[in-house]
Motif scaffolding. Structure first.
Motif, PDB file in Angstrom:
ATOM      1  N   SER A   1      -5.711  18.706   7.023  1.00  0.00           N
ATOM      2  CA  SER A   1      -5.427  19.128   5.651  1.00  0.00           C
ATOM      3  C   SER A   1      -6.627  18.895   4.743  1.00  0.00           C
ATOM      4  CB  SER A   1      -4.219  18.369   5.100  1.00  0.00           C
ATOM      5  OG  SER A   1      -4.534  17.005   4.936  1.00  0.00           O
ATOM      6  N   GLU A   2      -6.695  19.715   3.709  1.00  0.00           N
ATOM      7  CA  GLU A   2      -7.734  19.564   2.699  1.00  0.00           C
ATOM      8  C   GLU A   2      -7.600  18.196   2.030  1.00  0.00           C
ATOM      9  OE1 GLU A   2      -9.155  22.010  -1.255  1.00  0.00           O
ATOM     10  OE2 GLU A   2      -7.697  22.915   0.092  1.00  0.00           O
ATOM     11  N   LEU A   3      -6.350  17.749   1.846  1.00  0.00           N
ATOM     12  CA  LEU A   3      -6.120  16.471   1.168  1.00  0.00           C
ATOM     13  C   LEU A   3      -6.743  15.313   1.951  1.00  0.00           C
ATOM     14  CD1 LEU A   3      -4.687  14.974  -1.170  1.00  0.00           C
ATOM     15  CD2 LEU A   3      -2.750  14.649   0.380  1.00  0.00           C
ATOM     16  N   ALA A   4      -6.490  15.268   3.261  1.00  0.00           N
ATOM     17  CA  ALA A   4      -7.010  14.167   4.071  1.00  0.00           C
ATOM     18  C   ALA A   4      -8.534  14.117   4.000  1.00  0.00           C
ATOM     19  CB  ALA A   4      -6.544  14.307   5.518  1.00  0.00           C
ATOM     20  N   ALA A   5      -9.166  15.280   4.079  1.00  0.00           N
ATOM     21  CA  ALA A   5     -10.633  15.317   4.020  1.00  0.00           C
ATOM     22  C   ALA A   5     -11.138  14.908   2.637  1.00  0.00           C
ATOM     23  CB  ALA A   5     -11.124  16.720   4.371  1.00  0.00           C
ATOM     24  N   ALA A   6     -10.388  15.297   1.607  1.00  0.00           N
ATOM     25  CA  ALA A   6     -10.871  15.075   0.235  1.00  0.00           C
ATOM     26  C   ALA A   6     -10.791  13.615  -0.188  1.00  0.00           C
ATOM     27  CB  ALA A   6     -10.074  15.945  -0.739  1.00  0.00           C
ATOM     28  N   ILE A   7      -9.791  12.872   0.286  1.00  0.00           N
ATOM     29  CA  ILE A   7      -9.579  11.543  -0.292  1.00  0.00           C
ATOM     30  C   ILE A   7      -9.937  10.383   0.642  1.00  0.00           C
ATOM     31  CG2 ILE A   7      -7.785  12.478  -1.791  1.00  0.00           C
ATOM     32  CD1 ILE A   7      -5.692  11.039  -0.151  1.00  0.00           C
ATOM     33  N   ASP A   8     -10.269  10.680   1.907  1.00  0.00           N
ATOM     34  CA  ASP A   8     -10.584   9.582   2.834  1.00  0.00           C
ATOM     35  C   ASP A   8     -11.790   8.789   2.337  1.00  0.00           C
ATOM     36  OD1 ASP A   8     -10.407   7.968   5.072  1.00  0.00           O
ATOM     37  OD2 ASP A   8     -11.557   9.329   6.347  1.00  0.00           O
ATOM     38  N   GLY A   9     -11.596   7.507   2.087  1.00  0.00           N
ATOM     39  CA  GLY A   9     -12.681   6.638   1.641  1.00  0.00           C
ATOM     40  C   GLY A   9     -12.937   6.669   0.146  1.00  0.00           C
ATOM     41  N   VAL A  10     -12.104   7.382  -0.591  1.00  0.00           N
ATOM     42  CA  VAL A  10     -12.335   7.591  -2.024  1.00  0.00           C
ATOM     43  C   VAL A  10     -11.307   6.798  -2.844  1.00  0.00           C
ATOM     44  CG1 VAL A  10     -12.349   9.358  -3.859  1.00  0.00           C
ATOM     45  CG2 VAL A  10     -13.246   9.901  -1.569  1.00  0.00           C
ATOM     46  N   VAL A  11     -11.733   6.247  -3.972  1.00  0.00           N
ATOM     47  CA  VAL A  11     -10.785   5.602  -4.885  1.00  0.00           C
ATOM     48  C   VAL A  11     -10.030   6.698  -5.644  1.00  0.00           C
ATOM     49  CG1 VAL A  11     -10.520   4.149  -6.938  1.00  0.00           C
ATOM     50  CG2 VAL A  11     -12.149   3.506  -5.157  1.00  0.00           C
ATOM     51  N   ILE A  12      -8.726   6.677  -5.516  1.00  0.00           N
ATOM     52  CA  ILE A  12      -7.902   7.700  -6.160  1.00  0.00           C
ATOM     53  C   ILE A  12      -6.767   7.033  -6.933  1.00  0.00           C
ATOM     54  CG2 ILE A  12      -8.392   9.394  -4.340  1.00  0.00           C
ATOM     55  CD1 ILE A  12      -5.446   8.873  -3.418  1.00  0.00           C
TER      56      ILE A  12
ATOM     57  N   ILE B   1      -3.103   4.073   0.629  1.00  0.00           N
ATOM     58  CA  ILE B   1      -3.817   3.830  -0.630  1.00  0.00           C
ATOM     59  C   ILE B   1      -3.641   2.349  -0.952  1.00  0.00           C
ATOM     60  CG2 ILE B   1      -4.085   4.445  -3.069  1.00  0.00           C
ATOM     61  CD1 ILE B   1      -2.519   7.027  -2.417  1.00  0.00           C
ATOM     62  N   GLU B   2      -4.759   1.628  -0.982  1.00  0.00           N
ATOM     63  CA  GLU B   2      -4.694   0.191  -1.253  1.00  0.00           C
ATOM     64  C   GLU B   2      -4.211  -0.044  -2.693  1.00  0.00           C
ATOM     65  OE1 GLU B   2      -5.082  -1.876   1.188  1.00  0.00           O
ATOM     66  OE2 GLU B   2      -5.635  -0.199   2.462  1.00  0.00           O
TER      67      GLU B   2
ATOM     68  N   VAL C   1       4.335   4.695 -13.236  1.00  0.00           N
ATOM     69  CA  VAL C   1       3.532   3.683 -12.540  1.00  0.00           C
ATOM     70  C   VAL C   1       2.339   4.373 -11.889  1.00  0.00           C
ATOM     71  CG1 VAL C   1       3.495   2.113 -10.557  1.00  0.00           C
ATOM     72  CG2 VAL C   1       5.431   2.068 -12.140  1.00  0.00           C
ATOM     73  N   VAL C   2       1.180   3.749 -11.982  1.00  0.00           N
ATOM     74  CA  VAL C   2      -0.022   4.287 -11.350  1.00  0.00           C
ATOM     75  C   VAL C   2      -0.633   3.220 -10.440  1.00  0.00           C
ATOM     76  CG1 VAL C   2      -2.347   5.208 -11.720  1.00  0.00           C
ATOM     77  CG2 VAL C   2      -0.502   5.830 -13.296  1.00  0.00           C
ATOM     78  N   VAL C   3      -0.848   3.596  -9.194  1.00  0.00           N
ATOM     79  CA  VAL C   3      -1.571   2.751  -8.245  1.00  0.00           C
ATOM     80  C   VAL C   3      -2.982   3.320  -8.114  1.00  0.00           C
ATOM     81  CG1 VAL C   3      -1.713   1.968  -5.841  1.00  0.00           C
ATOM     82  CG2 VAL C   3       0.520   2.211  -6.950  1.00  0.00           C
ATOM     83  N   THR C   4      -3.983   2.501  -8.320  1.00  0.00           N
ATOM     84  CA  THR C   4      -5.361   2.958  -8.170  1.00  0.00           C
ATOM     85  C   THR C   4      -6.008   2.150  -7.056  1.00  0.00           C
ATOM     86  OG1 THR C   4      -5.422   3.336 -10.547  1.00  0.00           O
ATOM     87  CG2 THR C   4      -7.519   3.410  -9.399  1.00  0.00           C
TER      88      THR C   4
ATOM     89  N   ALA D   1       0.851  -1.193   0.000  1.00  0.00           N
ATOM     90  CA  ALA D   1       0.000   0.000   0.000  1.00  0.00           C
ATOM     91  C   ALA D   1       0.885   1.242   0.000  1.00  0.00           C
ATOM     92  CB  ALA D   1      -0.895   0.005   1.236  1.00  0.00           C
ATOM     93  N   VAL D   2       0.401   2.295  -0.638  1.00  0.00           N
ATOM     94  CA  VAL D   2       1.135   3.565  -0.642  1.00  0.00           C
ATOM     95  C   VAL D   2       0.844   4.298   0.662  1.00  0.00           C
ATOM     96  CG1 VAL D   2       1.323   5.823  -1.763  1.00  0.00           C
ATOM     97  CG2 VAL D   2       1.077   3.754  -3.152  1.00  0.00           C
ATOM     98  N   LEU D   3       1.899   4.758   1.328  1.00  0.00           N
ATOM     99  CA  LEU D   3       1.748   5.469   2.594  1.00  0.00           C
ATOM    100  C   LEU D   3       2.152   6.924   2.438  1.00  0.00           C
ATOM    101  CD1 LEU D   3       3.398   2.904   5.040  1.00  0.00           C
ATOM    102  CD2 LEU D   3       0.944   3.382   4.788  1.00  0.00           C
ATOM    103  N   MET D   4       1.260   7.814   2.865  1.00  0.00           N
ATOM    104  CA  MET D   4       1.581   9.243   2.886  1.00  0.00           C
ATOM    105  C   MET D   4       1.327   9.760   4.301  1.00  0.00           C
ATOM    106  SD  MET D   4      -0.404  10.432  -0.523  1.00  0.00           S
ATOM    107  CE  MET D   4      -1.979  10.061   0.220  1.00  0.00           C
ATOM    108  N   ARG D   5       1.858  10.918   4.584  1.00  0.00           N
ATOM    109  CA  ARG D   5       1.666  11.509   5.916  1.00  0.00           C
ATOM    110  C   ARG D   5       1.308  12.978   5.702  1.00  0.00           C
ATOM    111  NH1 ARG D   5       6.116  10.352  10.516  1.00  0.00           N
ATOM    112  NH2 ARG D   5       5.193  11.437  12.271  1.00  0.00           N
TER     113      ARG D   5
END
Lengths: 146, 146
Positions: free
Chosen positions: B58-69, B123-124, B86-89, B49-53
């Motif tokens: 942050s706007e990012l955390a709110a925007a992508i939590d639970g979302v396929v990105i 990100i799974e 490379v793209v991880v989806t 899994a991709v790990l970010m911190r």
């Protein structure tokens, strides 16, 4: 953008200046209902539209013609923790006009991979946004990562 | 991907090996109904899994939590006309479990910009795709751009 979050918002002129020196950007669009990202070489047109060149029968040309997409370029120094990122958002159009195609053949980007029939794609610079990482190690001389 | 289009499709293992050596990737998501792209530093978890911190507010955390990105990383040599992308989806999740947060504090990425309260985002790696530019100047010794 929060002024304390370590990023500085860039204005349109700053963004365009940075794009001018970037050899590579990334086309972001939707493919089979999923986000897709593809690095491409590009240059800017005289009106600051993003210009790309691809095979006429490419999946990319079919996927983005007439669609609002994002185009991103960045330059990040992972050691210094500094860098910038610019995003152009606007409608992409495959150039079909022969005169315009001729003009872009002279001033537009070159293909890295030759194909028998090539087209140019323009992305209108409707929205140009960017940010610069200013709180990295370089700026304050403090390693914030430890 | 067309075998004659100058690109070679990469398998999942090749993609993950390339991601392991990339310091920077780009989070691609939707913001105000428009595509958004943000470069971030990252690392891979033991299950790839991709790990970010990022900052908890942050706007990012709110925007992508639970979302396929999508998460993209690349390395492109604009002179040699070679490189990979490379793209991880997969679904992004803000890590809320304290034990898991503790584990990621030890093995996860470091922040470039300190903030009082930080969270990890996973990100799974549901879909991992990539391609390598193989028809560039380097491979065939022919400058296809001229």
């Amino acid at each position: 953008m929060n002024p304390n979050d370590g990023f500085r918002e860039l204005d349109r002129e700053e963004c365009l200046r940075l794009l001018e020196r970037a050899p590579i950007g990334r086309v972001v669009h939707t493919r089979h209902a999923l986000p897709a990202v593809l690095p491409v070489n590009f240059c800017l047109d005289i009106d600051s539209a993003v210009l790309m060149r691809t095979s006429a029968d490419s999946e990319l040309a079919a996927a983005i013609d007439g669609v609002v997409i994002a185009f991103e370029a960045d330059e990040v120094d992972a050691t210094a923790h500094s860098g910038w990122s610019v995003v152009v958002t606007g409608r992409a159009t495959v150039v079909t006009d022969p005169v315009e195609h001729g003009r872009l053949t002279r001033i537009g980007p070159r293909s890295w991979v030759a194909s028998p029939k090539e087209v140019f794609i323009r992305i209108e610079p409707e929205l140009v946004t960017g940010r610069q990482l200013v709180a990295g190690r370089t700026v304050y001389g403090v390693d914030l990562s430890s």
